[in-house]
Design a protein around this motif. Structure first.
Motif, short mmCIF file in Angstrom:
data_model
loop_
_atom_site.label_atom_id
_atom_site.label_comp_id
_atom_site.label_asym_id
_atom_site.label_seq_id
_atom_site.Cartn_x
_atom_site.Cartn_y
_atom_site.Cartn_z
N SER A 1 6.15 -7.52 0.52
CA SER A 1 5.07 -6.70 -0.02
C SER A 1 4.07 -6.33 1.09
O SER A 1 3.76 -5.17 1.30
CB SER A 1 4.37 -7.48 -1.14
N LEU A 2 3.60 -7.33 1.80
CA LEU A 2 2.55 -7.08 2.80
C LEU A 2 3.03 -6.24 3.99
O LEU A 2 2.23 -5.54 4.62
CB LEU A 2 2.00 -8.41 3.31
N CYS A 3 4.32 -6.29 4.30
CA CYS A 3 4.78 -5.56 5.50
C CYS A 3 5.12 -4.11 5.21
O CYS A 3 5.48 -3.36 6.11
CB CYS A 3 5.98 -6.27 6.15
N GLY A 4 4.97 -3.68 3.94
CA GLY A 4 5.47 -2.36 3.52
C GLY A 4 5.09 -1.20 4.42
O GLY A 4 5.89 -0.31 4.66
N TYR A 5 3.85 -1.18 4.91
CA TYR A 5 3.38 -0.03 5.71
C TYR A 5 3.41 -0.29 7.21
O TYR A 5 3.09 0.59 7.99
CB TYR A 5 1.96 0.36 5.27
N LEU A 6 3.75 -1.52 7.61
CA LEU A 6 3.46 -1.92 8.99
C LEU A 6 4.53 -1.55 10.01
O LEU A 6 4.31 -1.75 11.20
CB LEU A 6 3.16 -3.43 9.03
N PHE A 7 5.65 -1.02 9.55
CA PHE A 7 6.67 -0.59 10.52
C PHE A 7 6.58 0.90 10.83
O PHE A 7 7.32 1.40 11.68
CB PHE A 7 8.07 -0.96 10.02
N PHE A 8 5.68 1.61 10.15
CA PHE A 8 5.52 3.03 10.47
C PHE A 8 4.89 3.15 11.86
O PHE A 8 4.16 2.26 12.30
CB PHE A 8 4.68 3.74 9.41
#
Ligand SMILES: N[C@@H](CCC(=O)N[C@@H](CS)C(=O)NCC(=O)O)C(=O)O
Length: 213
Positions: free
Chosen positions: A162-169
């Motif tokens: 859940s927390l990593c959802g945006y962090l690889f963009f």
């Protein structure tokens, strides 16, 4: 038709949380592309037939239709038998971090990125406010990760997904580099990336790159 169908699009970090879960678990799933940038989610058709909340992602499975990533991730952890927490207390911890993510982490990050990278219309005062909220939320997660490898215990759970959802963009889409500014978060993202079957959001879901106008 695949067992699981996921309404999603490549730029959605919310959809990514659930697509990554399906992929890491080796589930038989297929994406159903949602044309978010051309206004599909507010249409009467989408709201009446897909999701009354007008949001992505939506999961179809065995005659059930589920939305809200926290619900979908919990459902999938039960069905697929992975990334759940062992025991009642850890289970509550997972839920606590998913709620924090939805309210204070993903919500500000996603809004900031949308305004910065896609709408390109962010009022400076609004952007400054959101940046402050993001700094605070990232700081909380970074501190939490200083002395443990994953969000709850020593194994990845749906709280991590859940927390990593945006962090690889890409950092350009935020205008700052989250992993570099917060080394414990950078190291944790490295651990998630190393999970067998990990795929970048832009390779996992349809719709990237956006057509140039
Ligand atoms: N809390 C929701 C957030 C979902 C969400 O905001 N999705 C975005 C796409 S990334 C959306 O559909 N936004 C449409 C809108 O806010 O009108 C979840 O966890 O599923």
């Amino acid at each position: 038709m695949a067992e699981y169908q996921l309404y999603c699009f490549a730029q959605s970090g919310n959809a990514y949380k659930t697509a990554l879960m399906l992929e890491l678990c080796g589930a038989a799933w297929e994406p159903v592309f949602v044309d978010f940038f051309n206004g599909e989610t507010p249409t009467p058709h989408y709201r009446s037939q897909v999701n009354e909340m007008g949001e992505v992602p939506v999961l179809l499975h065995g005659g059930k239709k589920l939305s809200q990533t926290g619900v979908i991730l919990t459902y999938l952890a039960g069905k697929l038998g992975r990334f759940a927490s062992a025991g009642e207390d850890p289970g509550r911890e997972v839920l606590r971090w998913i709620l924090f993510d939805n309210h204070k982490f993903t919500s500000y990050l996603a809004t900031y990125r949308f305004l910065h990278a896609f709408a390109k219309t962010g009022d400076p005062a609004v952007m400054e406010f959101l940046r402050g909220r993001i700094r605070g939320a990232l700081g909380i997660v970074a501190k939490h990760l200083e002395d443990q490898p994953f969000i709850v215990g020593d194994k990845p759970t749906i709280a991590d997904l859940s927390l990593c959802g945006y962090l690889f963009f890409p950092p350009e889409e935020f205008g700052f580099d989250i992993g570099a500014e917060h080394p414990p978060i950078g190291a944790w993202l490295g651990r998630i990336k190393a999970l067998p079957g990990w795929v970048h959001p832009y390779e996992l879901m349809p719709g990237h790159p956006l057509p140039t106008k």
